[in-house]
Design a protein around this motif. Structure first.
Motif, PDB file in Angstrom:
ATOM      1  N   TRP A  50       0.835  -1.211   0.000  1.00 21.87           N
ATOM      2  CA  TRP A  50       0.000   0.000   0.000  1.00 21.87           C
ATOM      3  C   TRP A  50       0.864   1.252   0.000  1.00 21.87           C
ATOM      4  N   HIS A  51       0.763   2.033  -1.091  1.00 25.69           N
ATOM      5  CA  HIS A  51       1.570   3.248  -1.205  1.00 25.69           C
ATOM      6  C   HIS A  51       1.025   4.376  -0.335  1.00 25.69           C
ATOM      7  N   GLN A  52      -0.218   4.233   0.154  1.00 26.69           N
ATOM      8  CA  GLN A  52      -0.782   5.260   1.026  1.00 26.69           C
ATOM      9  C   GLN A  52       0.013   5.421   2.319  1.00 26.69           C
ATOM     10  N   TRP A  53       0.760   4.349   2.685  1.00 29.47           N
ATOM     11  CA  TRP A  53       1.519   4.381   3.928  1.00 29.47           C
ATOM     12  C   TRP A  53       2.928   4.954   3.746  1.00 29.47           C
ATOM     13  N   SER A  54       3.300   5.280   2.521  1.00 32.72           N
ATOM     14  CA  SER A  54       4.656   5.773   2.257  1.00 32.72           C
ATOM     15  C   SER A  54       5.019   7.023   3.059  1.00 32.72           C
ATOM     16  N   PRO A  55       4.141   8.038   3.158  1.00 26.92           N
ATOM     17  CA  PRO A  55       4.508   9.223   3.954  1.00 26.92           C
ATOM     18  C   PRO A  55       4.827   8.892   5.409  1.00 26.92           C
ATOM     19  N   ILE A  56       4.048   7.998   6.014  1.00 26.05           N
ATOM     20  CA  ILE A  56       4.302   7.625   7.411  1.00 26.05           C
ATOM     21  C   ILE A  56       5.614   6.867   7.521  1.00 26.05           C
ATOM     22  N   ARG A  57       5.907   6.021   6.550  1.00 27.71           N
ATOM     23  CA  ARG A  57       7.165   5.275   6.562  1.00 27.71           C
ATOM     24  C   ARG A  57       8.359   6.220   6.512  1.00 27.71           C
ATOM     25  N   HIS A  58       8.281   7.266   5.706  1.00 24.71           N
ATOM     26  CA  HIS A  58       9.396   8.205   5.579  1.00 24.71           C
ATOM     27  C   HIS A  58       9.539   9.093   6.817  1.00 24.71           C
ATOM     28  N   ILE A  59       8.399   9.480   7.396  1.00 24.29           N
ATOM     29  CA  ILE A  59       8.442  10.364   8.572  1.00 24.29           C
ATOM     30  C   ILE A  59       8.983   9.634   9.794  1.00 24.29           C
ATOM     31  N   THR A  60       8.544   8.393   9.981  1.00 24.68           N
ATOM     32  CA  THR A  60       8.893   7.647  11.194  1.00 24.68           C
ATOM     33  C   THR A  60      10.147   6.792  11.042  1.00 24.68           C
ATOM     34  N   SER A  61      10.561   6.507   9.799  1.00 27.30           N
ATOM     35  CA  SER A  61      11.685   5.589   9.526  1.00 27.30           C
ATOM     36  C   SER A  61      11.389   4.170  10.009  1.00 27.30           C
ATOM     37  N   ALA A  62      10.099   3.855  10.147  1.00 29.92           N
ATOM     38  CA  ALA A  62       9.707   2.498  10.541  1.00 29.92           C
ATOM     39  C   ALA A  62       9.880   1.559   9.353  1.00 29.92           C
ATOM     40  N   SER A  63      10.107   0.287   9.646  1.00 32.51           N
ATOM     41  CA  SER A  63      10.277  -0.710   8.588  1.00 32.51           C
ATOM     42  C   SER A  63       8.922  -1.089   8.007  1.00 32.51           C
ATOM     43  N   TRP A  64       8.927  -1.424   6.726  1.00 28.45           N
ATOM     44  CA  TRP A  64       7.698  -1.820   6.033  1.00 28.45           C
ATOM     45  C   TRP A  64       7.830  -3.267   5.571  1.00 28.45           C
ATOM     46  N   HIS A  65       6.750  -4.029   5.715  1.00 23.20           N
ATOM     47  CA  HIS A  65       6.775  -5.439   5.332  1.00 23.20           C
ATOM     48  C   HIS A  65       5.548  -5.774   4.509  1.00 23.20           C
ATOM     49  N   ASP A  66       5.787  -6.336   3.307  1.00 25.52           N
ATOM     50  CA  ASP A  66       4.702  -6.830   2.466  1.00 25.52           C
ATOM     51  C   ASP A  66       5.186  -8.078   1.740  1.00 25.52           C
ATOM     52  N   LYS A  67       4.466  -8.498   0.707  1.00 24.32           N
ATOM     53  CA  LYS A  67       4.810  -9.747   0.021  1.00 24.32           C
ATOM     54  C   LYS A  67       6.122  -9.669  -0.747  1.00 24.32           C
ATOM     55  N   HIS A  68       6.636  -8.473  -0.964  1.00 23.52           N
ATOM     56  CA  HIS A  68       7.898  -8.312  -1.673  1.00 23.52           C
ATOM     57  C   HIS A  68       9.109  -8.298  -0.733  1.00 23.52           C
ATOM     58  N   SER A  69       8.878  -8.285   0.555  1.00 23.58           N
ATOM     59  CA  SER A  69       9.988  -8.287   1.517  1.00 23.58           C
ATOM     60  C   SER A  69      10.674  -9.647   1.503  1.00 23.58           C
ATOM     61  N   PRO A  70      11.990  -9.690   1.690  1.00 17.24           N
ATOM     62  CA  PRO A  70      12.704 -10.975   1.612  1.00 17.24           C
ATOM     63  C   PRO A  70      12.499 -11.876   2.820  1.00 17.24           C
ATOM     64  N   ASN A  71      12.249 -11.288   3.986  1.00 19.58           N
ATOM     65  CA  ASN A  71      12.172 -12.072   5.220  1.00 19.58           C
ATOM     66  C   ASN A  71      10.829 -11.891   5.904  1.00 19.58           C
ATOM     67  N   VAL A  72      10.594 -12.720   6.890  1.00 16.49           N
ATOM     68  CA  VAL A  72       9.369 -12.638   7.691  1.00 16.49           C
ATOM     69  C   VAL A  72       9.561 -11.622   8.817  1.00 16.49           C
ATOM     70  N   VAL A  73       8.455 -11.290   9.463  1.00 14.01           N
ATOM     71  CA  VAL A  73       8.483 -10.509  10.698  1.00 14.01           C
ATOM     72  C   VAL A  73       8.091 -11.451  11.826  1.00 14.01           C
ATOM     73  N   LYS A  74       8.832 -11.448  12.909  1.00 16.78           N
ATOM     74  CA  LYS A  74       8.558 -12.351  14.022  1.00 16.78           C
ATOM     75  C   LYS A  74       7.794 -11.623  15.126  1.00 16.78           C
ATOM     76  N   TYR A  75       6.795 -12.311  15.651  1.00 16.27           N
ATOM     77  CA  TYR A  75       6.071 -11.815  16.822  1.00 16.27           C
ATOM     78  C   TYR A  75       5.909 -12.966  17.796  1.00 16.27           C
ATOM     79  N   LEU A  76       6.513 -12.827  18.971  1.00 13.74           N
ATOM     80  CA  LEU A  76       6.485 -13.861  20.006  1.00 13.74           C
ATOM     81  C   LEU A  76       7.034 -15.186  19.494  1.00 13.74           C
ATOM     82  N   GLY A  77       7.990 -15.098  18.584  1.00 10.58           N
ATOM     83  CA  GLY A  77       8.612 -16.298  18.058  1.00 10.58           C
ATOM     84  C   GLY A  77       7.933 -16.888  16.844  1.00 10.58           C
TER      85      GLY A  77
END
Length: 208
Positions: A50-77
């Motif tokens: 979702w490109h709508q989230w791009s401004p927030i990603r740039h402002i916060t420098s938070a990482s973005w994860h979607d189907k094109h990301s190479p790795n998974v995101v872990k939560y509680l293992g």
């Protein structure tokens, strides 16, 4: 959802980000908590970038994860993934970690009973946790290297007994090594029965 210092918040669109920040500011003022925005992961549950989230990603420098990301995101293992490629990469990394752990423990020159005990309670402990909800099949590239590392760790000699013999209980002449496929089925069936037990009464597959 929150567990210790790990928190998950579900947002429907970027307009709710400011609302979340205001709510968290009130919470932080009352609890003296601080949000480490650099460690924040923005995850697309559908996998769509979702490109709508791009401004927030740039402002916060938070990482973005979607189907094109190479790795998974872990939560509680547990891995959060959007594609089969991410799941394969996750299991490949698990296989590498388990193989390294086997190599380290192999230097202790343990007996065959010692290796089988460590295999069940130490080496594969994190795998049992993940297998409760994360699928792994023979078609995955991860299970075969894991199985090969375990066999080599438990039975480094030649000729070695069959894996069927190794996974038999000790009372039946085996080593008592837990089979990964059988353990996965047992864990997931148990979880399914627990989830079904919380549903309204209906026809149940878990009534024994």
């Amino acid at each position: 959802m929150a567990y210790a210092d790990d928190m998950v918040v579900f947002l429907r669109d970027p307009s709710e980000w400011d609302i979340l920040q205001n709510l968290y500011s009130v919470y932080a003022a009352a609890s003296n908590a601080r949000l480490n925005i650099q460690k924040t992961e923005l995850i697309s549950l559908s996998g769509h970038p979702w490109h709508q989230w791009s401004p927030i990603r740039h402002i916060t420098s938070a990482s973005w994860h979607d189907k094109h990301s190479p790795n998974v995101v872990k939560y509680l293992g547990f891995p959060i993934y959007c594609s089969k490629a991410q799941l394969r990469t996750f299991w490949d990394n698990c296989a590498i970690k388990i193989d390294r752990q086997c190599q380290i423990l192999r230097e202790r020159k343990l007996s065959i009973r010692g290796t089988s005990l460590l295999c069940n309670s130490v080496i594969l402990a994190s795998l049992w946790h993940t297998l409760r909800i994360t699928p792994i099949t023979e078609a995955n590239t991860g299970i075969r290297p894991i199985g090969a590392s375990i066999r080599k760790f438990v039975m480094p000699f030649h000729p070695a007994p069959s894996w069927v013999t190794a996974t038999r209980p000790r009372m039946q002449g085996g080593l008592g090594v837990i089979d990964i496929n059988s353990q996965q089925l047992a864990l997931q069936i148990r979880l399914a029965c627990e989830l079904e037990a919380n549903q309204p009464p209906s026809h149940s597959l878990c009534n024994y």
